[in-house]
Design an enzyme around this catalytic site. Structure first.
Site, PDB file in Angstrom:
ATOM      1  N   ARG A   1       1.023  -9.852  -3.977  1.00 36.41           N
ATOM      2  CA  ARG A   1       1.281 -10.492  -2.729  1.00 36.41           C
ATOM      3  C   ARG A   1      -0.257 -11.102  -2.277  1.00 36.41           C
ATOM      4  NH1 ARG A   1       3.188  -6.132   0.885  1.00 36.41           N
ATOM      5  NH2 ARG A   1       5.098  -7.523   1.995  1.00 36.41           N
ATOM      6  N   THR A   2      -0.127 -12.435  -1.529  1.00 41.85           N
ATOM      7  CA  THR A   2      -0.908 -12.963  -1.104  1.00 41.85           C
ATOM      8  C   THR A   2      -0.606 -13.069   0.632  1.00 41.85           C
ATOM      9  OG1 THR A   2      -0.784 -14.901  -2.821  1.00 41.85           O
ATOM     10  CG2 THR A   2      -2.096 -15.402  -0.765  1.00 41.85           C
ATOM     11  N   HIS A   3      -1.460 -12.639   1.284  1.00 37.39           N
ATOM     12  CA  HIS A   3      -1.656 -11.888   2.698  1.00 37.39           C
ATOM     13  C   HIS A   3      -2.322 -13.643   3.170  1.00 37.39           C
ATOM     14  CE1 HIS A   3      -1.766  -8.642   0.622  1.00 37.39           C
ATOM     15  NE2 HIS A   3      -1.743  -8.302   1.864  1.00 37.39           N
TER      16      HIS A   3
ATOM     17  N   HIS B   1      -4.234  -3.426  -4.691  1.00 37.80           N
ATOM     18  CA  HIS B   1      -3.220  -3.983  -4.709  1.00 37.80           C
ATOM     19  C   HIS B   1      -2.649  -4.817  -6.318  1.00 37.80           C
ATOM     20  CE1 HIS B   1      -1.458  -4.849  -0.377  1.00 37.80           C
ATOM     21  NE2 HIS B   1      -2.473  -4.356  -0.463  1.00 37.80           N
TER      22      HIS B   1
ATOM     23  N   SER C   1       0.874  -1.066  -0.392  1.00 35.80           N
ATOM     24  CA  SER C   1       0.028  -0.147   0.159  1.00 35.80           C
ATOM     25  C   SER C   1       0.710   1.424   0.147  1.00 35.80           C
ATOM     26  CB  SER C   1      -0.939   0.272   1.277  1.00 35.80           C
ATOM     27  OG  SER C   1      -1.721  -1.390   1.247  1.00 35.80           O
TER      28      SER C   1
ATOM     29  N   ASN D   1      -1.615   4.916   9.575  1.00 39.56           N
ATOM     30  CA  ASN D   1      -2.366   5.222  10.199  1.00 39.56           C
ATOM     31  C   ASN D   1      -1.812   5.023  11.592  1.00 39.56           C
ATOM     32  OD1 ASN D   1      -2.590   2.380   9.227  1.00 39.56           O
ATOM     33  ND2 ASN D   1      -3.398   2.734  11.538  1.00 39.56           N
TER      34      ASN D   1
ATOM     35  N   GLU E   1      -5.727  -3.990  15.750  1.00 43.60           N
ATOM     36  CA  GLU E   1      -5.457  -4.695  17.320  1.00 43.60           C
ATOM     37  C   GLU E   1      -6.852  -4.149  17.993  1.00 43.60           C
ATOM     38  OE1 GLU E   1      -3.082  -3.589  14.559  1.00 43.60           O
ATOM     39  OE2 GLU E   1      -3.268  -5.664  14.192  1.00 43.60           O
TER      40      GLU E   1
ATOM     41  N   SER F   1       2.016  -8.334   6.758  1.00 41.67           N
ATOM     42  CA  SER F   1       2.656  -8.769   5.382  1.00 41.67           C
ATOM     43  C   SER F   1       3.504  -8.461   6.591  1.00 41.67           C
ATOM     44  CB  SER F   1       2.246  -8.063   4.861  1.00 41.67           C
ATOM     45  OG  SER F   1       3.279  -7.110   4.169  1.00 41.67           O
TER      46      SER F   1
HETATM   47  I1  8IG Z   1      -1.877  -0.439   5.857  1.00 39.43           I
HETATM   48  O1  8IG Z   1      -3.238  -0.526  11.979  1.00 39.43           O
HETATM   49  C1  8IG Z   1      -2.024  -1.372   7.754  1.00 39.43           C
HETATM   50  N1  8IG Z   1      -2.645  -1.942   8.188  1.00 39.43           N
HETATM   51  N2  8IG Z   1      -2.166  -5.305  11.956  1.00 39.43           N
HETATM   52  N3  8IG Z   1      -2.758  -2.961  11.907  1.00 39.43           N
HETATM   53  C2  8IG Z   1      -2.193  -3.797  11.351  1.00 39.43           C
HETATM   54  N4  8IG Z   1      -2.493  -3.982  10.376  1.00 39.43           N
HETATM   55  C3  8IG Z   1      -2.125  -2.610   9.487  1.00 39.43           C
HETATM   56  C4  8IG Z   1      -2.682  -1.209   9.924  1.00 39.43           C
HETATM   57  C5  8IG Z   1      -2.763  -1.819  11.715  1.00 39.43           C
HETATM   58  N5  8IG Z   1      -2.462  -0.681   9.125  1.00 39.43           N
END
Ligand code: 8IG
Length: 268
Positions: free
Chosen positions: A88-90, A67, A35, A231, A189, A208
């Site tokens: 990408r495969t998560h 993606h 991203s 973020n 989370e 990832s």
């Molecule tokens: I972009 O705040 C992104 N990916 N786990 N937590 C988790 N994955 C994320 C976050 C986040 N922001």
């Protein structure tokens, strides 16, 4: 069916398909663009070929908005060939760890000695602000999974190569670095989990990269990891987390991140 092959054989098959479809026999470095990082593919060099990921054994069209779902071969100014993995495969897609690290293993089978892993991530350390790029110095793999199969005890010291981190700081002297935490997702989370991550030494959190880095190390590659903070992690910012916010931050940062990666790759 190629998917019945063991991981190394499937990666070799995929690498052969990439050589055939791109006309480039060997790639020297590989990049996975997460991203916010996608624009780098337009600026690091001259695109030689773009192929749809689902034409290559073991790859899948991306299920995640933002993606790209393509593989791209790029001729760098120094004459080296870069492979950009836009598919990408998560871990949270549930296709198993083999699928998660197939791109990395394919890059290694295609000849790449350097693996650049990028992602969007949440800032756990309040020093990291949304919109900033952060070098990954090390990781905490909290997926309870490993890409390594069998009794192969792979060393992870200096996993995110200090040589490459030094190079990155030559390109951008004020780059900060931090410890990346990979969680399985796809939920973000809770605020309590973010406090826990901070307590155990995590500074950046995402879904990832850690498993991919382990597979890249097993394959003998040198690894560079970079996160775009999109973020503040849950509980640290004003607003609830949203994927739209992630996409918007990524878009805003794209030109800057592209130039950052261009100047790093130019030093390799
Ligand atoms: I972009 O705040 C992104 N990916 N786990 N937590 C988790 N994955 C994320 C976050 C986040 N922001």
């Amino acid at each position: 069916m190629s998917h019945d092959l063991d991981p190394a054989a499937l990666a070799a098959t995929a690498a052969a398909a990439i050589a055939e479809l791109t006309g480039v026999e060997r790639h020297d470095i590989a990049l996975t663009l997460g991203s916010g990082w996608g624009r780098a593919a337009d600026v690091i060099g001259e695109t030689v070929a773009v192929i749809q990921a689902d034409q290559v054994p073991g790859f899948h069209a991306s299920g995640v908005p933002g993606h790209s779902g393509t593989l791209r071969s790029i001729l760098l100014p120094n004459g080296a060939h870069a492979l950009v993995i836009g598919a990408r495969t998560h871990f949270y897609e549930g296709r198993g760890v083999r699928s998660v690290v197939h791109g990395v293993r394919t890059a290694a089978a295609a000849g790449a000695r350097i693996m650049i892993l990028t992602n969007g991530a949440g800032g756990v350390d309040p020093a990291f602000k949304a919109g900033e790029a952060v070098l990954i110095s090390d990781h905490l793999n909290l997926t309870a999974a490993s890409p390594i199969e069998g009794a192969n005890f792979v060393d992870l010291t200096d996993l995110y190569a200090s040589r490459l981190r030094d190079l990155a700081r030559e390109a951008s002297p004020d780059l900060q670095e931090g410890v990346y935490v990979q969680l399985p997702g796809p939920h973000y989370e809770t605020p309590a989990e973010v406090r826990y991550l901070r307590t155990i030494g995590g500074q950046i959190v995402g879904m990832s990269t850690a498993l991919e880095a382990i597979a890249a190390r097993q394959a003998g590659m040198e690894i560079l990891g970079l996160s775009l903070i999109t973020n503040p992690a849950a509980g640290l910012g004003e607003d609830p987390l949203s994927h739209d916010e992630v996409i918007a931050e990524g878009k805003a940062a794209e030109p800057r991140l592209a130039e950052l990666l261009r100047s790093i790759v130019a030093r390799m």
